[in-house]
Design a protein around this motif. Sequence first.
Motif, short mmCIF file in Angstrom:
data_model
loop_
_atom_site.label_atom_id
_atom_site.label_comp_id
_atom_site.label_asym_id
_atom_site.label_seq_id
_atom_site.Cartn_x
_atom_site.Cartn_y
_atom_site.Cartn_z
N ARG A 234 42.56 35.89 35.22
CA ARG A 234 41.77 36.64 36.20
C ARG A 234 40.76 37.54 35.49
N SER A 235 41.17 38.13 34.38
CA SER A 235 40.28 38.97 33.59
C SER A 235 39.11 38.15 33.06
N GLN A 236 39.39 36.96 32.57
CA GLN A 236 38.33 36.09 32.05
C GLN A 236 37.31 35.76 33.13
N LEU A 237 37.78 35.36 34.30
CA LEU A 237 36.86 35.00 35.39
C LEU A 237 36.05 36.20 35.85
N SER A 238 36.67 37.38 35.89
CA SER A 238 35.97 38.59 36.32
C SER A 238 34.86 38.95 35.35
N MET A 239 35.15 38.87 34.05
CA MET A 239 34.15 39.21 33.03
C MET A 239 32.98 38.24 33.09
N GLU A 240 33.28 36.97 33.25
CA GLU A 240 32.21 35.96 33.35
C GLU A 240 31.34 36.22 34.57
N ALA A 241 31.95 36.67 35.67
CA ALA A 241 31.19 36.94 36.89
C ALA A 241 30.24 38.12 36.72
N VAL A 242 30.69 39.16 35.99
CA VAL A 242 29.80 40.30 35.70
C VAL A 242 28.59 39.81 34.91
N LEU A 243 28.83 39.03 33.88
CA LEU A 243 27.75 38.51 33.04
C LEU A 243 26.78 37.67 33.87
N GLN A 244 27.30 36.81 34.71
CA GLN A 244 26.44 35.97 35.54
C GLN A 244 25.55 36.82 36.46
#
Length: 332
Positions: A234-244
């Motif tokens: 979940r942390s990985q997906l959240s971080m990727e979403a911020v970057l996007q």
Amino acid sequence: MKKSPLVSIIIPTYNYGLFISEAIDSVFSSSLSKEELEIIVVDDGSTDDTADRIRAYQNDLIYIQQNNSGKAKATKVGIDRATGKYLFNLDADDLFLPEKLEKVVNCFESDRDLVHVSHPAIYWDVNNDKKEIEPIPDWIKNTKLSGKEVLRYFYRHQILFGGGSTFATRTEIAKQMPIPRSVDMYIDEHLVLFALEDKYCYFINEPLSVWRIHGHNFSVGKSQSEKAIAKLKRSQLSMEAVLQTLEAEAFDPEIVALYTLKTKVSIASIKEQLGEKTVNDTIDIWKYLWQNFSRDPQMWKLMQTYNVLNRTLPTPMINGLRNLKSKLSRHG
């Protein structure tokens, strides 16, 4: 006609019935009057006794229940509902000190350019009742600062201040922020990023919130290993979403580059813990470093800050070094 509140306090919560009453009471202990306060509790599908505890305050706050959709969605719902001039975030397991709201509002009122006002927090470890003040560099305290300057400092030193229960902004600014649901666990950092872009901030040199450290469950009904794996993914997906979102909103290129480096290294660490890191992950980090920071005089310092060498070693080698370190420590 009822007068609009001065401040809106958003409390996103999920299964924190054990703490929610204390969080709400800490707002009502404010030096501001009740008429100046708007408390919005957004319940992200709690299955504990949160709803029962909120009933005691039903005439004094707004209670919104939603299906479990993540913290970012709960926060966005609260922002959309807010009508106060200034917007504060309060995690359901944290506390405001009595002078917090008034002192932060006074800063906003003294300078129209300020869009983010924050302060250190008090870390409260409830397991040993130990309290300490969050260490914030002196140069950012009690000074009006460029948000971009502060963000560059944050991401060149892999730190972040001013989020969570220390976050406050003007409600009109918060309502303009892009907040996709996929940001989820990283909503606190996301809010700081978009509050500081092209704007000014101020950090009060005084702790005004309490961050409770308690180690309660990330989710209910799962084994410890399942919860740990779920949290990492979940942390990985959240971080990727911020970057996007940063990329989609044409954010400052230097900050995007720094955040991309942070994301790549963090995801490599997550994959390492899950046994999923590949050679391609390592190559990708080094390639990105060379393409974006080879002419940066602080490149080697960035590599140390983000622990690039360790993160790009093969997983078997890292595990071997950890085992060796453990054996050496056991043998004194």
